[in-house]
Design an enzyme around this catalytic site. Structure first.
Site, PDB file in Angstrom:
ATOM      1  CG  ASP A  40       9.249   7.638  -7.039  1.00 55.45           C
ATOM      2  OD1 ASP A  40       9.581   8.638  -7.863  1.00 55.45           O
ATOM      3  OD2 ASP A  40       8.279   7.797  -5.908  1.00 55.45           O
ATOM      4  CE  LYS A  64      16.324  11.905  -3.170  1.00 53.14           C
ATOM      5  NZ  LYS A  64      15.842  11.912  -1.862  1.00 53.14           N
ATOM      6  CG  MET A  85      11.080   9.045   4.885  1.00 51.66           C
ATOM      7  SD  MET A  85      10.098  10.307   3.939  1.00 51.66           S
ATOM      8  CE  MET A  85       8.474  10.137   4.280  1.00 51.66           C
TER       9      MET A  85
HETATM   10  N1  SAH Z   1       5.249   5.288  -0.444  1.00 54.50           N
HETATM   11  C1  SAH Z   1       5.981   4.486   0.442  1.00 54.50           C
HETATM   12  C2  SAH Z   1       6.686   5.361   1.379  1.00 54.50           C
HETATM   13  C3  SAH Z   1       7.677   6.489   0.767  1.00 54.50           C
HETATM   14  S1  SAH Z   1       8.468   7.433   1.926  1.00 54.50           S
HETATM   15  C4  SAH Z   1       5.476   3.365   1.284  1.00 54.50           C
HETATM   16  O1  SAH Z   1       4.183   3.409   1.203  1.00 54.50           O
HETATM   17  O2  SAH Z   1       6.053   2.252   1.683  1.00 54.50           O
HETATM   18  C5  SAH Z   1       9.961   6.619   1.801  1.00 54.50           C
HETATM   19  C6  SAH Z   1      10.318   5.829   3.451  1.00 54.50           C
HETATM   20  O3  SAH Z   1       9.647   4.705   3.470  1.00 54.50           O
HETATM   21  C7  SAH Z   1      11.663   5.369   3.361  1.00 54.50           C
HETATM   22  O4  SAH Z   1      12.551   6.497   3.940  1.00 54.50           O
HETATM   23  C8  SAH Z   1      11.609   4.282   4.551  1.00 54.50           C
HETATM   24  O5  SAH Z   1      11.487   5.140   5.710  1.00 54.50           O
HETATM   25  C9  SAH Z   1      10.111   3.618   4.082  1.00 54.50           C
HETATM   26  N2  SAH Z   1      10.561   2.343   3.156  1.00 54.50           N
HETATM   27  C10 SAH Z   1      10.112   2.454   1.916  1.00 54.50           C
HETATM   28  N3  SAH Z   1      10.425   1.182   1.536  1.00 54.50           N
HETATM   29  C11 SAH Z   1      11.060   0.598   2.481  1.00 54.50           C
HETATM   30  C12 SAH Z   1      11.314  -0.816   2.731  1.00 54.50           C
HETATM   31  N4  SAH Z   1      11.342  -1.749   1.675  1.00 54.50           N
HETATM   32  N5  SAH Z   1      11.683  -1.057   4.039  1.00 54.50           N
HETATM   33  C13 SAH Z   1      11.822  -0.044   4.975  1.00 54.50           C
HETATM   34  N6  SAH Z   1      11.467   0.804   4.891  1.00 54.50           N
HETATM   35  C14 SAH Z   1      10.975   1.281   3.377  1.00 54.50           C
END
Ligand code: SAH
Length: 259
Positions: free
Chosen positions: A36, A58, A175
């Site tokens: 992903d 993306k 998000m």
């Molecule tokens: N499954 C992922 C979340 C996926 S949704 C998890 O558990 O972290 C995608 C969102 O996750 C992004 O838009 C952002 O809000 C957050 N996100 C993912 N990785 C991040 C990171 N390293 N730092 C801050 N926000 C993050």
């Protein structure tokens, strides 16, 4: 026939050292890896040299691969006897659509194993040196998405603010940056403007940045600094603990006036 295997693996928030041992073992055993967008590709250092790696995100200018196509690919590969690992950022079951994938594979007669990862919100808060819960400051935590499906209203921020206030909860919003003004306005109906708030971008990654402000200052902070994805928004009294952080760990902190 189902002769291969399928494992949904949480790749954590960015720092490869936050992978679990189980995740590393699954990556090592994979013959096909579907990766992903938000996954730090450094975690592929544990992949077999002959493993097939498919990037389905993306980044790199491509449109993300449609979910249905990814699932078809997974099903076909498992049926061909491959050991398929689906690598997802953070934890696969927190806003990662992991639940949908597991269900669709189950409908196709394939049982998927799941390896948890450290979710971004958890890493983001810990990186500020504060907890998600605290005996005196937060009795629980809500993980929320700021994203709504097209045509749907999404989260009711007024209600969330009131609930967080009544129950002393920490809010962690994924998000949410693109709708931060709306989120802030709703939350302010229930929470005081001076409630501490923070935005953490690229939590645990090499480029991590964070901004500490108040609920009243959230949208201005995001706009002023042009904060882009991936970022999580944290709101709650646990952030009072950020004051206690040693200065050398709080680079990038911005304080805006509390309302
Ligand atoms: N499954 C992922 C979340 C996926 S949704 C998890 O558990 O972290 C995608 C969102 O996750 C992004 O838009 C952002 O809000 C957050 N996100 C993912 N990785 C991040 C990171 N390293 N730092 C801050 N926000 C993050």
């Amino acid at each position: 026939m189902n002769i291969g295997t399928c494992t949904l693996v949480g790749a954590g928030p960015g720092d490869p050292e936050l992978l679990t041992l189980k995740a590393v073992k699954a990556i090592e055993a994979a013959t096909v890896l579907l990766v992903d967008d938000l996954v730090n590709t450094d975690v592929l250092q544990w992949a077999r040299p002959d493993a097939r790696v498919v990037h389905v995100g993306k980044r790199g200018g491509c449109k993300s691969t449609p979910q249905a196509f990814i699932e078809k690919l997974m099903i076909a590969a498992v049926r061909e006897g491959e050991h398929v690992v689906r690598l997802k950022g953070g934890d696969p079951f927190i806003f990662g659509r992991g639940g949908e994938e597991v269900e669709h594979l189950r409908e196709a007669g394939i049982v998927c194993a799941v390896v948890n990862g450290i979710t971004a919100g958890l890493a983001a808060v810990s990186s500020l040196g504060v907890p998600l819960t605290h005996r005196d400051r937060a009795h629980g935590v809500l993980f929320l998405t700021g994203h709504a499906k097209p045509g749907e209203a999404g989260v009711d921020w007024v209600q969330v603010g009131a609930t967080a206030h009544a129950l002393h909860l920490t809010l962690v919003v994924y998000m949410g940056v693109s709708r931060i003004a709306q989120l802030q306005q709703g939350l302010l109906a229930g929470l005081p403007g001076h409630t501490p708030a923070a935005i953490v971008r690229d939590a645990s990654g090499a480029q991590q940045q964070h901004w500490v402000t108040s609920l009243a200052g959230l949208a201005d902070t995001a706009a002023h600094h042009g904060i882009a994805s991936p970022a999580v928004i944290i709101v709650g009294d646990v952030l009072h603990g950020v004051h206690a952080l040693a200065n050398d760990r709080v680079h990038g902190v911005v304080r805006t006036a509390s309302a």
